[in-house]
Design an enzyme around this catalytic site. Structure first.
Site, PDB file in Angstrom:
ATOM      1  N   HIS A   1       0.846  -1.208   0.000  1.00 14.92           N
ATOM      2  CA  HIS A   1       0.000   0.000   0.000  1.00 14.92           C
ATOM      3  C   HIS A   1       0.876   1.251   0.000  1.00 14.92           C
ATOM      4  O   HIS A   1       1.056   1.913   1.023  1.00 14.92           O
ATOM      5  CB  HIS A   1      -0.948  -0.011   1.201  1.00 14.92           C
ATOM      6  CG  HIS A   1      -2.012  -1.055   1.093  1.00 14.92           C
ATOM      7  ND1 HIS A   1      -1.932  -2.269   1.752  1.00 14.92           N
ATOM      8  CD2 HIS A   1      -3.164  -1.085   0.380  1.00 14.92           C
ATOM      9  CE1 HIS A   1      -3.007  -2.990   1.465  1.00 14.92           C
ATOM     10  NE2 HIS A   1      -3.768  -2.298   0.628  1.00 14.92           N
TER      11      HIS A   1
ATOM     12  N   PHE B   1       2.748   4.514  -2.906  1.00 13.56           N
ATOM     13  CA  PHE B   1       2.368   5.420  -3.999  1.00 13.56           C
ATOM     14  C   PHE B   1       2.281   4.694  -5.338  1.00 13.56           C
ATOM     15  O   PHE B   1       1.455   5.046  -6.181  1.00 13.56           O
ATOM     16  CB  PHE B   1       3.358   6.585  -4.103  1.00 13.56           C
ATOM     17  CG  PHE B   1       3.030   7.549  -5.204  1.00 13.56           C
ATOM     18  CD1 PHE B   1       1.910   8.369  -5.120  1.00 13.56           C
ATOM     19  CD2 PHE B   1       3.822   7.617  -6.343  1.00 13.56           C
ATOM     20  CE1 PHE B   1       1.589   9.251  -6.151  1.00 13.56           C
ATOM     21  CE2 PHE B   1       3.506   8.496  -7.375  1.00 13.56           C
ATOM     22  CZ  PHE B   1       2.392   9.310  -7.276  1.00 13.56           C
ATOM     23  N   ARG B   2       3.114   3.668  -5.541  1.00 16.05           N
ATOM     24  CA  ARG B   2       3.036   2.928  -6.804  1.00 16.05           C
ATOM     25  C   ARG B   2       1.685   2.219  -6.929  1.00 16.05           C
ATOM     26  O   ARG B   2       1.122   2.116  -8.019  1.00 16.05           O
ATOM     27  CB  ARG B   2       4.189   1.930  -6.935  1.00 16.05           C
ATOM     28  CG  ARG B   2       4.326   1.361  -8.349  1.00 16.05           C
ATOM     29  CD  ARG B   2       5.552   0.459  -8.469  1.00 16.05           C
ATOM     30  NE  ARG B   2       6.775   1.180  -8.231  1.00 16.05           N
ATOM     31  CZ  ARG B   2       7.417   1.908  -9.145  1.00 16.05           C
ATOM     32  NH1 ARG B   2       6.924   2.005 -10.377  1.00 16.05           N
ATOM     33  NH2 ARG B   2       8.541   2.527  -8.845  1.00 16.05           N
ATOM     34  N   HIS B   3       1.168   1.711  -5.796  1.00 17.75           N
ATOM     35  CA  HIS B   3      -0.170   1.099  -5.818  1.00 17.75           C
ATOM     36  C   HIS B   3      -1.218   2.163  -6.170  1.00 17.75           C
ATOM     37  O   HIS B   3      -2.141   1.902  -6.948  1.00 17.75           O
ATOM     38  CB  HIS B   3      -0.480   0.472  -4.459  1.00 17.75           C
ATOM     39  CG  HIS B   3      -1.918   0.074  -4.286  1.00 17.75           C
ATOM     40  ND1 HIS B   3      -2.504  -0.943  -5.007  1.00 17.75           N
ATOM     41  CD2 HIS B   3      -2.901   0.571  -3.473  1.00 17.75           C
ATOM     42  CE1 HIS B   3      -3.775  -1.063  -4.655  1.00 17.75           C
ATOM     43  NE2 HIS B   3      -4.039  -0.156  -3.732  1.00 17.75           N
TER      44      HIS B   3
ATOM     45  N   HIS C   1      -7.332   6.939  -2.569  1.00 19.20           N
ATOM     46  CA  HIS C   1      -8.074   5.868  -1.888  1.00 19.20           C
ATOM     47  C   HIS C   1      -7.299   5.162  -0.780  1.00 19.20           C
ATOM     48  O   HIS C   1      -7.912   4.530   0.082  1.00 19.20           O
ATOM     49  CB  HIS C   1      -8.569   4.838  -2.910  1.00 19.20           C
ATOM     50  CG  HIS C   1      -7.556   3.806  -3.270  1.00 19.20           C
ATOM     51  ND1 HIS C   1      -6.512   4.057  -4.134  1.00 19.20           N
ATOM     52  CD2 HIS C   1      -7.419   2.518  -2.867  1.00 19.20           C
ATOM     53  CE1 HIS C   1      -5.784   2.971  -4.255  1.00 19.20           C
ATOM     54  NE2 HIS C   1      -6.297   2.023  -3.506  1.00 19.20           N
TER      55      HIS C   1
ATOM     56  N   ASP D   1      -9.046  -1.186  -7.791  1.00 19.47           N
ATOM     57  CA  ASP D   1      -8.279  -1.361  -6.553  1.00 19.47           C
ATOM     58  C   ASP D   1      -7.629  -2.739  -6.478  1.00 19.47           C
ATOM     59  O   ASP D   1      -6.536  -2.890  -5.932  1.00 19.47           O
ATOM     60  CB  ASP D   1      -9.203  -1.130  -5.350  1.00 19.47           C
ATOM     61  CG  ASP D   1      -8.443  -1.101  -4.033  1.00 19.47           C
ATOM     62  OD1 ASP D   1      -7.226  -0.808  -4.045  1.00 19.47           O
ATOM     63  OD2 ASP D   1      -9.059  -1.375  -2.986  1.00 19.47           O
TER      64      ASP D   1
ATOM     65  N   ALA E   1      -2.922 -18.315  -1.938  1.00 18.95           N
ATOM     66  CA  ALA E   1      -3.408 -16.955  -1.675  1.00 18.95           C
ATOM     67  C   ALA E   1      -4.191 -16.409  -2.863  1.00 18.95           C
ATOM     68  O   ALA E   1      -5.185 -15.695  -2.690  1.00 18.95           O
ATOM     69  CB  ALA E   1      -2.236 -16.029  -1.364  1.00 18.95           C
TER      70      ALA E   1
END
EC number: 3.1.4.35
Length: 534
Positions: free
Chosen positions: A251, A253-255, A291, A401, A451
């Site tokens: 989580h 800035f690239r995300h 977000h 997201d 996962a």
């Protein structure tokens, strides 16, 4: 208007005409013939008279636009030299030549005027930019003074509170008051085209380049134009947003850039500007950027179980998403970062409500609730129904997201490693603090394949299949990569299972061999004892 306007100022010459002072004014664009005719008219001589100009000490003066200016005290004397006798034909030729000369003169004047106008425009643009900066700084000062007054009033009325939690916002926002210094990259046509597609490789770009890409998106979608966003304020806001994302494994800035780029690509892929208003597009893009602001790297479950300040503040209701919204509007509350400064109050209210709705929708605890509502509306979806549109926007930001697996495998797979690293950090902390640990976050129980398989199969594919009913183009571009990703991780799981089975058999064989070794040793010793002596 400044020094630039001096070039337009006419020149004044004073003449002594029989003891009377006559002022003659002409521009620098007049030629010698024009000036001589002007002097003849002023002195009452025929226009074709050849004249000479003398100073007070009888020195001759050249009659041309660059002639030295004088004053009323030092007027020039006009002396006629001769009157030209010209034929009718010569007059005609002279007239034609004069017209040609006038046309040439006009042409040169136009070029000179163009250059001067261009210089003036550049000066005016610079002045407007500086004036814009002054306005922003004045608003910032007003805001600071207001906050100082409120703080002083609060200190005077403050009482001691025994609560163990501090509700003061200690988060330091870092907007840039100066003009941002990150270089403005000129994006190539290839990059601009790739930026509009879900296959865009988000790993190739440095933070400054990502900021330039985000800035380009706002210009490309017409948001800067339609909402009168100050370009300097836009850059300040983007810088401040960047500075308020933490350096988490996932989580970060690239995300943020990844989610926003996917939203941007869906706008173009699905033709959303034909379905939504520009304000809706602005809300979708801005909510995507904001977000996950100030995400601490530990999810809502941890916040609630650990009874953190955020969980207490927001009563266990989407504490992280509420916090992201709060930070977003704290940044926008600063005049130097307020990209909505030109939006009327009612418009800002709609933007704020829209952003809050979309950011809160990214809480995965609400996934089933939102999906059920959207499926219900899908039976008779109506683009003129505001409730239907709001649900679609919520689904769109949710898709973006968690859209990593939509991208090519080489782009998507590193994100899984980042997410697992963040999960393992949380589960390790939960174990050390005696808190419940989710199996899918436990490094001792989860693998990359396990996962992803369930998440792709039961969350991603059903959601994108629903979106495909409204936008069929999504199937080939976004749904097919999800099917391929599911197959990839199922094959990976089969390999993992086979390796575990092989390892288990190897351990059993090794264990069996170790247990049999002492028995063989005892049997050999017994046989040795029974054998007769030599």
């Amino acid at each position: 208007m400044g020094a630039g306007s001096s070039s337009y100022r006419p020149k004044a010459i004073y003449l002594d005409i029989d003891g009377r002072i006559q002022k003659v004014v002409f521009s620098k664009y007049c030629n010698s013939s024009d000036i001589m005719d002007l002097f003849c008219i002023a002195t009452g001589l025929p226009r074709n008279t050849t004249i000479s100009l003398l100073t007070t000490d009888d020195a001759m003066v050249s009659i041309d636009p660059t002639m030295p200016a004088n004053s009323e005290r030092t007027p020039y004397k006009v002396r006629p030299v001769a009157v030209k006798q010209v034929s009718e034909r010569e007059e005609l030729v002279q007239g034609v030549l004069a017209q040609v000369a006038e046309q040439f003169s006009r042409a040169f004047k136009i070029n000179e005027l163009k250059a001067e106008v261009a210089n003036h425009l550049a000066m005016l643009e610079k002045r407007v930019e500086l004036e814009g900066l002054k306005v922003v700084e004045i608003e910032k000062c007003k805001s600071d003074i207001k906050k100082m007054r409120e703080e002083l009033a609060a200190r005077n009325n403050r009482t001691n509170c025994p609560c163990k939690y501090s509700f003061l916002d200690n988060k330091k926002l870092t907007p840039r008051r100066d003009v941002p210094t990150y270089p403005k990259y000129l994006l190539s046509p290839e990059t601009i085209e790739a930026l509009r597609k879900p296959t865009f490789d988000v790993w190739l770009w440095e933070p400054n380049e990502m900021l330039s890409c985000l800035e380009h998106m706002y210009h490309d979608l017409g948001l800067v134009r339609d909402f009168s966003i100050n370009p300097i304020t836009l850059r300040r806001w983007l810088l401040c947003v960047h500075d308020n994302y933490r350096s988490n494994p996932f989580h970060n800035f690239r995300h943020c850039f990844c989610v926003t780029q996917m939203m941007y690509s869906m706008v173009w892929l699905c033709g959303l500007q034909e379905k939504f208003s520009q304000m809706d597009i602005l809300v979708l893009m801005t909510a995507a950027i904001c977000h996950d602001l100030d995400h601490p790297g530990y999810n809502n479950t941890y916040q609630i179980n650990a009874r953190t300040e955020l969980a207490v503040r927001y009563n266990d209701i989407s504490p992280l998403e509420n916090h992201h919204c709060a930070i977003a509007f704290q940044i926008l509350a600063r005049p130097e970062c307020n990209i909505f400064a030109s939006v009327p109050p009612e418009g800002f209210r709609q933007i704020r409500q829209g952003m809050i709705t979309l950011i809160l929708a990214t809480d995965m605890a609400r996934h089933a609730e939102i999906m059920d509502s959207f499926k219900e509306k899908m039976e008779n979806f109506d683009y003129s129904n505001e409730e239907h549109l709001t649900l679609l926007k919520m689904i769109l930001i949710k898709c973006c997201d968690i859209s990593n697996e939509v991208r090519p495998m080489e782009v998507a797979e590193p994100w899984v490693d980042c997410l697992l690293e963040e999960y393992f950090m949380q589960s390790d902390r939960e174990k050390s603090e005696g808190l419940p640990v989710a199996p899918f976050m436990d490094r001792d129980k989860v693998t990359k394949a396990t996962a992803q398989i369930g998440f792709i199969k039961f969350v991603l594919i059903p959601m994108f299949e629903t979106v495909t009913k409204l936008f069929p183009i999504v199937e080939e571009t976004m749904l097919r990569p999800l099917w391929e990703s599911r197959e990839h991780y199922e094959e990976l799981k089969q390999l993992d299972d086979a390796m575990k089975e092989l390892q288990k058999k190897t351990e059993n064989l090794t264990s069996g061999a170790t247990e049999n070794a002492p028995e063989k040793t005892r049997d050999a010793k017994d046989n040795e004892d029974r054998s007769p002596p030599n």
